[in-house]
Scaffold this active site. Sequence first.
Site, PDB file in Angstrom:
ATOM      1  N   GLN A  43      22.784   0.668  55.845  1.00  0.00           N
ATOM      2  CA  GLN A  43      21.864   0.968  57.308  1.00  0.00           C
ATOM      3  C   GLN A  43      20.848  -0.452  57.159  1.00  0.00           C
ATOM      4  OE1 GLN A  43      21.366   5.602  57.401  1.00  0.00           O
ATOM      5  NE2 GLN A  43      20.078   4.536  55.754  1.00  0.00           N
ATOM      6  N   TRP A  82      24.460   3.844  62.167  1.00  0.00           N
ATOM      7  CA  TRP A  82      23.698   2.865  62.290  1.00  0.00           C
ATOM      8  C   TRP A  82      24.378   1.682  62.475  1.00  0.00           C
ATOM      9  CZ3 TRP A  82      18.654   2.538  62.951  1.00  0.00           C
ATOM     10  CH2 TRP A  82      17.755   3.803  62.764  1.00  0.00           C
ATOM     11  N   LYS A 164      11.927  15.974  59.194  1.00  0.00           N
ATOM     12  CA  LYS A 164      12.585  15.174  58.782  1.00  0.00           C
ATOM     13  C   LYS A 164      12.789  13.803  59.591  1.00  0.00           C
ATOM     14  CE  LYS A 164      17.271  15.776  59.529  1.00  0.00           C
ATOM     15  NZ  LYS A 164      18.430  16.138  59.520  1.00  0.00           N
ATOM     16  N   PHE A 168      11.754  10.050  58.448  1.00  0.00           N
ATOM     17  CA  PHE A 168      12.777   9.057  58.347  1.00  0.00           C
ATOM     18  C   PHE A 168      12.508   7.818  59.367  1.00  0.00           C
ATOM     19  CE2 PHE A 168      17.425   7.854  60.253  1.00  0.00           C
ATOM     20  CZ  PHE A 168      17.465   7.299  58.784  1.00  0.00           C
ATOM     21  N   PRO A 194      12.639  12.964  53.340  1.00  0.00           N
ATOM     22  CA  PRO A 194      13.283  13.623  54.439  1.00  0.00           C
ATOM     23  C   PRO A 194      14.096  14.783  54.149  1.00  0.00           C
ATOM     24  CG  PRO A 194      13.724  11.096  54.710  1.00  0.00           C
ATOM     25  CD  PRO A 194      13.108  11.621  53.249  1.00  0.00           C
ATOM     26  N   ASP A 196      16.800  16.542  54.230  1.00  0.00           N
ATOM     27  CA  ASP A 196      18.023  16.782  54.775  1.00  0.00           C
ATOM     28  C   ASP A 196      18.965  17.377  54.127  1.00  0.00           C
ATOM     29  OD1 ASP A 196      18.891  15.374  52.990  1.00  0.00           O
ATOM     30  OD2 ASP A 196      19.112  13.477  54.013  1.00  0.00           O
ATOM     31  N   TRP A 234      20.040   8.683  47.314  1.00  0.00           N
ATOM     32  CA  TRP A 234      20.987   9.009  48.397  1.00  0.00           C
ATOM     33  C   TRP A 234      22.558   8.308  48.097  1.00  0.00           C
ATOM     34  CZ3 TRP A 234      23.857   5.371  51.130  1.00  0.00           C
ATOM     35  CH2 TRP A 234      23.265   3.962  50.961  1.00  0.00           C
TER      36      TRP A 234
END
Length: 263
Positions: A43, A82, A164, A168, A194, A196, A234
Site C-alpha cells: 500500500q 490500493w 476502524k 485507518f 484498526p 478488522d 499485518w
Amino acid sequence: MSLERFVKIKYQTNEEKADKLVEGLKELGIECARIIEEKVDLQFDALRHLRENLNDDETFIKLVIANSIVSYQLSGKGEDWWWEFSKYFSQNPPEKSIVEACSKFLPSSRTNRRLVAGKIKRLEKLEPFLNSLTLQELRRYYFENMMGLRNDIAEALGSPKTAKTVVFAVKMFGYAGRIAFGEFVPYPMEIDIPEDVRIKAYTERITNEPPVSFWRRVAEETGIPPLHIDSILWPVLGGKREVMERLKKVCEKWELVLELGSL
C-alpha cells in the site's frame, strides 16, 4: 447501562502468549514497524506511485483520506485495492471535486464492489471537511496533530473516534504525509489499532478482552503506538506471498515477526 465503569471486569488471557507478544514487540521496536511500512507494505508503494504521477500533494493527500474511509467490505485484497486506486487516479486525476471523482471510480472498481451507495454517502459527508483543508493545514496535521485529524474525520462522518475506518484513515494519511513531506513522524499512542477481522481473530487467540483496550495496554507496555503494532502484525496475518518475500528480504528479524504471527 454498562456496569463496566463500576465493576472491574476480569478477562481471560493466555499469559504465556501475552508475555511472548510483549517481549517480541519490544525487541522489534518502532524501527521494525517503519521498515515494514516503507519497504514491505504494498500500500505504501501504491501511494508513492500515485504521488509521483499526480504532482499535486494537496490532491494526493486528500485522495488518500477519501479512499481510506471507503476501504471496508472489500471484494479483493487490501493491497490490490490500493494499487487499483493508485493506477486509476494516476491516469484520471480529479478534474473537479475529489468526492465526485471517487464516486465515479467506485462503481467500476474490481476490488471494492460492495455497498457502493453507502460508501458514496460517506464520501459526501466528508466532502465539506476535505474541501476546507489547505496543504499547510494537512502539513500541520501531520507534524503536530494527527489526533486532531482523527477527531475531525470522526466528527465529519458521525462515527466514534475508535471506528476502524477512522483510525485507518489516519494510518494511511501518515503514509501519505511521510511520502509528501519527506519525514517520518510516529503515530500517536492515543490512536487505536484498526479493529478488522484479522486483528479480532488474532486477539481472540490471546485474550477475550476487547481488541481496542488490549492493544492499548500492549502499546503502553512496549512503547510502540497501536498503528505501528498493526504494521508489524499485518504481513503475517494477511498471508500474501509477495509481502512475505519482501519481509524476509528487508527485515533482519523476520523470523521473530513470523513467530509473533503464529502465537
